[in-house]
Design a protein around this motif. Structure first.
Motif, PDB file in Angstrom:
ATOM      1  N   TYR A   1      -7.431   4.298 -19.310  1.00  0.00           N
ATOM      2  CA  TYR A   1      -8.207   4.047 -17.802  1.00  0.00           C
ATOM      3  C   TYR A   1      -7.004   3.093 -16.803  1.00  0.00           C
ATOM      4  N   ASP A   2      -6.580   1.664 -17.599  1.00  0.00           N
ATOM      5  CA  ASP A   2      -5.866   1.129 -17.355  1.00  0.00           C
ATOM      6  C   ASP A   2      -5.204   1.547 -16.649  1.00  0.00           C
ATOM      7  N   ASP A   3      -3.816   2.016 -17.646  1.00  0.00           N
ATOM      8  CA  ASP A   3      -3.283   2.124 -16.911  1.00  0.00           C
ATOM      9  C   ASP A   3      -2.862   3.313 -15.851  1.00  0.00           C
ATOM     10  N   HIS A   4      -3.912   4.491 -15.316  1.00  0.00           N
ATOM     11  CA  HIS A   4      -4.124   5.062 -15.219  1.00  0.00           C
ATOM     12  C   HIS A   4      -4.560   4.356 -13.340  1.00  0.00           C
ATOM     13  N   MET A   5      -5.367   3.265 -13.596  1.00  0.00           N
ATOM     14  CA  MET A   5      -5.969   2.699 -12.552  1.00  0.00           C
ATOM     15  C   MET A   5      -4.150   2.169 -11.869  1.00  0.00           C
ATOM     16  N   ASN A   6      -3.756   1.560 -12.600  1.00  0.00           N
ATOM     17  CA  ASN A   6      -2.652   0.774 -12.658  1.00  0.00           C
ATOM     18  C   ASN A   6      -1.444   1.329 -11.558  1.00  0.00           C
ATOM     19  N   LEU A   7      -1.285   2.528 -12.184  1.00  0.00           N
ATOM     20  CA  LEU A   7      -0.282   3.958 -11.623  1.00  0.00           C
ATOM     21  C   LEU A   7      -1.044   4.201  -9.800  1.00  0.00           C
ATOM     22  N   TYR A   8      -1.997   4.200  -9.913  1.00  0.00           N
ATOM     23  CA  TYR A   8      -2.476   4.687  -8.514  1.00  0.00           C
ATOM     24  C   TYR A   8      -2.411   3.581  -7.947  1.00  0.00           C
ATOM     25  N   THR A   9      -2.781   2.208  -8.164  1.00  0.00           N
ATOM     26  CA  THR A   9      -2.341   1.477  -7.402  1.00  0.00           C
ATOM     27  C   THR A   9      -1.152   0.544  -7.095  1.00  0.00           C
ATOM     28  N   ARG A  10      -0.274   0.821  -7.636  1.00  0.00           N
ATOM     29  CA  ARG A  10       1.288   0.826  -7.544  1.00  0.00           C
ATOM     30  C   ARG A  10       1.586   1.480  -6.618  1.00  0.00           C
ATOM     31  N   THR A  11       0.908   3.101  -6.731  1.00  0.00           N
ATOM     32  CA  THR A  11       1.618   4.192  -5.675  1.00  0.00           C
ATOM     33  C   THR A  11       1.039   3.631  -4.349  1.00  0.00           C
ATOM     34  N   SER A  12       0.081   3.266  -4.347  1.00  0.00           N
ATOM     35  CA  SER A  12      -1.122   2.790  -2.610  1.00  0.00           C
ATOM     36  C   SER A  12      -0.189   1.469  -2.424  1.00  0.00           C
ATOM     37  N   ASP A  13       0.839   0.754  -2.821  1.00  0.00           N
ATOM     38  CA  ASP A  13       2.153  -0.628  -3.010  1.00  0.00           C
ATOM     39  C   ASP A  13       2.767   0.441  -2.634  1.00  0.00           C
ATOM     40  N   ILE A  14       3.540   1.075  -3.126  1.00  0.00           N
ATOM     41  CA  ILE A  14       4.995   1.779  -3.147  1.00  0.00           C
ATOM     42  C   ILE A  14       4.837   2.102  -1.866  1.00  0.00           C
ATOM     43  N   ILE A  15       3.468   3.429  -0.907  1.00  0.00           N
ATOM     44  CA  ILE A  15       3.365   4.019   0.006  1.00  0.00           C
ATOM     45  C   ILE A  15       3.460   2.606   1.512  1.00  0.00           C
ATOM     46  N   THR A  16       2.741   1.329   0.905  1.00  0.00           N
ATOM     47  CA  THR A  16       3.127   0.613   1.958  1.00  0.00           C
ATOM     48  C   THR A  16       4.936   0.641   2.715  1.00  0.00           C
ATOM     49  N   THR A  17       5.621   0.384   1.849  1.00  0.00           N
ATOM     50  CA  THR A  17       6.906   0.218   1.801  1.00  0.00           C
ATOM     51  C   THR A  17       7.435   0.918   2.045  1.00  0.00           C
ATOM     52  N   ARG A  18       7.682   2.190   2.689  1.00  0.00           N
ATOM     53  CA  ARG A  18       7.853   2.959   3.383  1.00  0.00           C
ATOM     54  C   ARG A  18       7.974   2.901   4.692  1.00  0.00           C
ATOM     55  N   PRO A  19       9.773   3.433   5.392  1.00  0.00           N
ATOM     56  CA  PRO A  19       8.843   3.614   6.443  1.00  0.00           C
ATOM     57  C   PRO A  19       8.111   4.209   7.144  1.00  0.00           C
TER      58      PRO A  19
END
Length: 178
Positions: free
Chosen positions: A102-120
């Motif tokens: 569960y923790d791995d999947h929640m971290n995956l979605y959190t990281r995905t959200s963070d990566i989206i903020t770095t995109r132009p």
């Protein structure tokens, strides 16, 4: 090409030597008044046809580039949308019961959200400027919903495990007293 050239029927001619639109003229054999436009001047002009064809080709190439760029976003973040979340969460709960999963999947979605903020948030593609912020916000919201849903499932799983452990401890306490 024909649509571009035909659209010139909407541009009225001016009267000679002025900036006034030419008046409607009643032509012999016609019931409706006729408005002089630029259409008759350009309909058979080869350079106009070539330019119109060039514009259409440019639009086609530009739209293809837009579709490809948005397709990249779709391919990269397809795990966030278009899926039946509850069904997938049911399968996940049955397959992976560990808190680490569960923790791995929640971290995956959190990281995905963070990566989206770095995109132009803007991308110029040929003749169009894509404003990607609404798409990015929607994707971040979907990632947040996934984290929340996984957290709710984890909470329910943990509560069930704690309840089971409590029952086992009470059973063991009763056995110890005997």
């Amino acid at each position: 090409t024909i649509d571009i050239i035909t659209s010139t029927k909407k541009f009225p001619r001016w009267e000679t030597g002025s900036c006034k639109e030419a008046r409607l003229v009643q032509l012999v054999g016609q019931t409706e008044p006729y408005a002089f436009t630029f259409f008759s001047d350009i309909v058979n002009h080869p350079s106009v046809s070539d330019a119109a064809q060039s514009v259409l080709e440019s639009i086609k190439i530009g739209m293809g580039a837009l579709v490809r760029h948005l397709g990249e976003w779709h391919a990269e973040y397809k795990s966030l949308w278009g899926m039946k979340r509850e069904g997938l969460l049911d399968k996940f709960s049955q397959k992976y019961s560990s808190f680490v999963a569960y923790d791995d999947h929640m971290n995956l979605y959190t990281r995905t959200s963070d990566i989206i903020t770095t995109r132009p948030m803007q991308k110029m593609i040929r003749f169009a400027l894509l404003h990607l912020e609404p798409l990015a916000r929607a994707l971040q919201e979907m990632a947040r919903v996934w984290v929340t849903s996984l957290g709710r499932r984890l909470h329910n799983t943990a509560a069930g495990a704690l309840l089971q452990l409590d029952l086992e401890l009470k059973d063991l306490a009763v056995k110890l007293k005997k």
